[in-house]
Design an enzyme around this catalytic site. Structure first.
Site, PDB file in Angstrom:
ATOM      1  CB  CYS A 183     -12.727   2.798 -30.873  1.00  0.00           C
ATOM      2  SG  CYS A 183     -11.720   2.250 -32.232  1.00  0.00           S
ATOM      3  CD  GLU A 222       0.800  -9.603   1.535  1.00  0.00           C
ATOM      4  OE1 GLU A 222       0.684 -10.772   1.896  1.00  0.00           O
ATOM      5  OE2 GLU A 222      -0.175  -8.870   1.254  1.00  0.00           O
ATOM      6  N   PRO A 223       4.724  -5.151  -0.356  1.00  0.00           N
ATOM      7  CG  PRO A 223       6.932  -4.406  -0.383  1.00  0.00           C
ATOM      8  CD  PRO A 223       6.018  -5.387   0.299  1.00  0.00           C
ATOM      9  N   GLY A 224       3.993  -3.746  -3.539  1.00  0.00           N
ATOM     10  CA  GLY A 224       4.038  -3.969  -4.983  1.00  0.00           C
ATOM     11  C   GLY A 224       4.471  -2.686  -5.659  1.00  0.00           C
ATOM     12  NE  ARG A 225       0.285   2.144  -5.954  1.00  0.00           N
ATOM     13  CZ  ARG A 225      -0.740   2.093  -6.800  1.00  0.00           C
ATOM     14  NH1 ARG A 225      -0.641   2.652  -7.980  1.00  0.00           N
ATOM     15  NH2 ARG A 225      -1.871   1.482  -6.467  1.00  0.00           N
ATOM     16  N   GLY A 228       0.756  -1.245   0.000  1.00  0.00           N
ATOM     17  CA  GLY A 228       0.000   0.000   0.000  1.00  0.00           C
ATOM     18  C   GLY A 228       0.780   1.286   0.000  1.00  0.00           C
ATOM     19  CE1 TYR A 267      -8.421   1.283  -9.894  1.00  0.00           C
ATOM     20  CE2 TYR A 267      -6.345   1.569 -11.059  1.00  0.00           C
ATOM     21  CZ  TYR A 267      -7.278   0.750 -10.460  1.00  0.00           C
ATOM     22  OH  TYR A 267      -7.050  -0.590 -10.415  1.00  0.00           O
TER      23      TYR A 267
HETATM   24  N1  LLP Z   1      -1.199  -7.298  -0.684  1.00  0.00           N
HETATM   25  C1  LLP Z   1      -2.476  -7.481  -1.043  1.00  0.00           C
HETATM   26  C2  LLP Z   1      -3.278  -8.497  -0.354  1.00  0.00           C
HETATM   27  C3  LLP Z   1      -3.031  -6.713  -2.060  1.00  0.00           C
HETATM   28  O1  LLP Z   1      -4.297  -6.889  -2.396  1.00  0.00           O
HETATM   29  C4  LLP Z   1      -2.233  -5.745  -2.730  1.00  0.00           C
HETATM   30  C5  LLP Z   1      -2.785  -4.931  -3.809  1.00  0.00           C
HETATM   31  C6  LLP Z   1      -0.897  -5.601  -2.343  1.00  0.00           C
HETATM   32  C7  LLP Z   1      -0.416  -6.392  -1.304  1.00  0.00           C
HETATM   33  C8  LLP Z   1       0.043  -4.639  -2.988  1.00  0.00           C
HETATM   34  O2  LLP Z   1      -0.338  -3.316  -2.847  1.00  0.00           O
HETATM   35  P1  LLP Z   1       0.627  -2.117  -3.318  1.00  0.00           P
HETATM   36  O3  LLP Z   1       1.849  -2.137  -2.448  1.00  0.00           O
HETATM   37  O4  LLP Z   1       0.985  -2.356  -4.742  1.00  0.00           O
HETATM   38  O5  LLP Z   1      -0.198  -0.897  -3.134  1.00  0.00           O
HETATM   39  N2  LLP Z   1      -4.732  -1.793  -9.673  1.00  0.00           N
HETATM   40  C9  LLP Z   1      -4.671  -0.785  -8.629  1.00  0.00           C
HETATM   41  C10 LLP Z   1      -4.037  -1.301  -7.375  1.00  0.00           C
HETATM   42  C11 LLP Z   1      -4.745  -2.506  -6.825  1.00  0.00           C
HETATM   43  C12 LLP Z   1      -4.040  -3.083  -5.640  1.00  0.00           C
HETATM   44  C13 LLP Z   1      -4.594  -4.421  -5.331  1.00  0.00           C
HETATM   45  N3  LLP Z   1      -3.973  -5.057  -4.234  1.00  0.00           N
HETATM   46  C14 LLP Z   1      -3.929   0.427  -9.165  1.00  0.00           C
HETATM   47  O6  LLP Z   1      -3.509   0.389 -10.314  1.00  0.00           O
HETATM   48  O7  LLP Z   1      -3.794   1.431  -8.468  1.00  0.00           O
END
Ligand code: LLP
Length: 434
Positions: free
Chosen positions: A361, A290-293, A248, A334
């Site tokens: 389109c 659990e970082p992604g972004r 997050g 978004y």
């Molecule tokens: N852990 C869980 C259980 C999650 O559902 C998510 C993201 C993450 C970790 C990673 O979150 P992050 O660190 O990336 O914020 N498609 C949307 C974001 C959806 C996130 C879904 N879950 C966007 O493009 O903003």
């Protein structure tokens, strides 16, 4: 390099004497020439720097990279090399990670509606932890784990509101994810899980949302989760050792956006965790994230070629680019905002307000509205949109039968494809014609 985009671009971004944007020591114009556009350019150094920042901030924690942000075989290798663990949230993500040879014991499986086959595959492969999202998950995982003891965590909703777009908020009560602490289902889930011989309950998991910039919600979540663990201890006499705080952490997308201060977040997390553990009378649990972004977002830039430029007098200038909502759905979904620069004229002063329109389109296929680019913009120029690494490629589609772009890894002046561009033939590979 435009100084204002320093925090948005990869750490290796610079403008060379020829006025071109370089990433990872590679000339972006050359990358566009060699690999074509649209093109995701992935700066390995930025990704590694971000993972190290996270590890430094939380040296004791387990850090699972949230693979939904961007996943491919090479990505799994990078994650493994950095010593991170991996969050997979579908059979497909699990399959990709296993195909890459990622160690299953370092994975966590998520999902609010897991297929039986996903659970079975995870148990069979020896996935380290399964996050149980609901009561059916408990029953089905207990059954799938017969003959073994599967480590699990319970996904709970702490009722914390994260200040972000409501589509990507997940911690609130009214959510399809997890079991409510306040409503009592989380406690019931603990009881049921403890009663399952084939499940080993490690603790709880909460992911409150994505692209969050205030750290308080994380502190609040810790308070609620620790208090919950104290209630579990009082009721069942067990000390659950694990708290997973999900991902997050937000990233800069625009000039002026500030980069997240993981040191401040870590200070807050540690302070609240210690204080709350004492207050609740529990031992300090092991923390996971659990970082992604945060890890991959700023590591990528998307390059597009400029095509048709249409001026609507007195209204706006549309600059047509050769991708759009098929490689970046976030603006349409978004109202996400990005920045842009001309990669082949990176030092030209951006004085001309234009709208970057995709090739699809749909009137809503606008990647950036009212962005300043140089007056000299013309067909053939290369537009770079930074910070597309997270949820860009991973949410890409073939809308309008647009082939998905290639992803090129750049480092120290060398580039190599890590995801091939789809060909027109690829677009019909699944079709069955009778
Ligand atoms: N852990 C869980 C259980 C999650 O559902 C998510 C993201 C993450 C970790 C990673 O979150 P992050 O660190 O990336 O914020 N498609 C949307 C974001 C959806 C996130 C879904 N879950 C966007 O493009 O903003």
């Amino acid at each position: 390099m435009p100084h204002t985009l320093k925090d948005v671009l990869p750490v290796t971004a610079e403008v060379a004497a020829n006025d071109h944007l370089f990433i990872g020591g590679c000339d972006s114009q050359e990358l566009a020439d060699v690999y074509g556009t649209p093109l995701f350019v992935f700066c390995e150094e930025t990704f590694r720097a971000r993972t190290r920042q996270y590890k430094q901030a939380f040296p004791e924690a387990t850090i699972y990279y949230a693979s939904k942000a961007f996943l491919c075989l090479q990505m799994c290798s990078l994650i493994e090399q950095e010593g991170l663990s991996l969050d997979v949230a579908s059979g497909g993500e699990l399959h990709t990670a296993l195909a890459a040879g990622f160690p299953p014991e370092r994975m966590i499986l998520h999902g609010n509606n897991k297929l039986d086959s996903d659970i079975l595959a995870a148990v069979d492969a020896g996935v380290g932890v399964i996050a149980l999202d609901n009561f059916e998950d408990i029953d089905r995982t207990a059954t799938a784990a017969r003959g073994t003891k599967q480590d699990v965590v319970l996904r709970v909703t702490p009722g914390v509101e994260a200040h972000t777009h409501h589509y990507i908020q997940t911690g609130q009560e009214d959510s399809k994810f997890g079991m409510s602490i306040e409503g009592g289902s989380a406690m019931e889930a603990v009881e049921r899980t403890l009663n399952e011989e084939t499940l080993q309950l490690l603790g709880v998991h909460a992911h409150i949302g994505s692209n969050i910039f205030s750290y308080d919600p994380f502190g609040k979540t810790i308070e609620i989760l620790f208090e919950f663990l104290a209630q579990v201890k009082a009721r069942f006499g067990v000390s659950l050792p694990e708290v997973n705080l999900g991902g997050g952490v937000g990233i800069p997308y625009l000039a002026g956006d500030y980069p997240a201060r993981l040191d401040l977040l870590a200070a807050l997390v540690n302070e609240v965790a210690e204080r709350q553990a004492k207050a609740s009378g529990i031992e300090l649990p092991h923390l996971s994230f659990e970082p992604g972004r945060f890890l991959v977002g700023n590591a990528m830039v998307t390059l597009y070629s400029v095509g048709t430029i249409k001026e609507v007098p007195g209204i706006r200038t549309f600059v047509g680019i050769d991708g759009g909502m098929s490689d970046n759905i976030r603006p349409a979904l978004y109202q996400a905002r990005y920045s842009a620069l001309l990669a082949n004229k990176a030092r030209h002063v951006p004085t001309h307000l234009v709208t970057l329109a995709g090739m699809h389109c749909e009137s809503g296929d606008i990647l950036l509205q009212d962005v300043a680019l140089p007056e000299s913009i013309q067909r053939g120029d290369i537009v770079a949109i930074p910070a597309t690494g997270a949820y860009g490629y991973s949410m890409a589609s073939n809308y309008n039968k647009q082939p998905r772009p290639a992803v090129v890894l750049v480092k120290e002046g060398k580039s190599r494809v890590i995801v091939r561009r789809e060909s027109f033939d690829d677009l019909t590979r699944l079709d069955v014609k009778t």
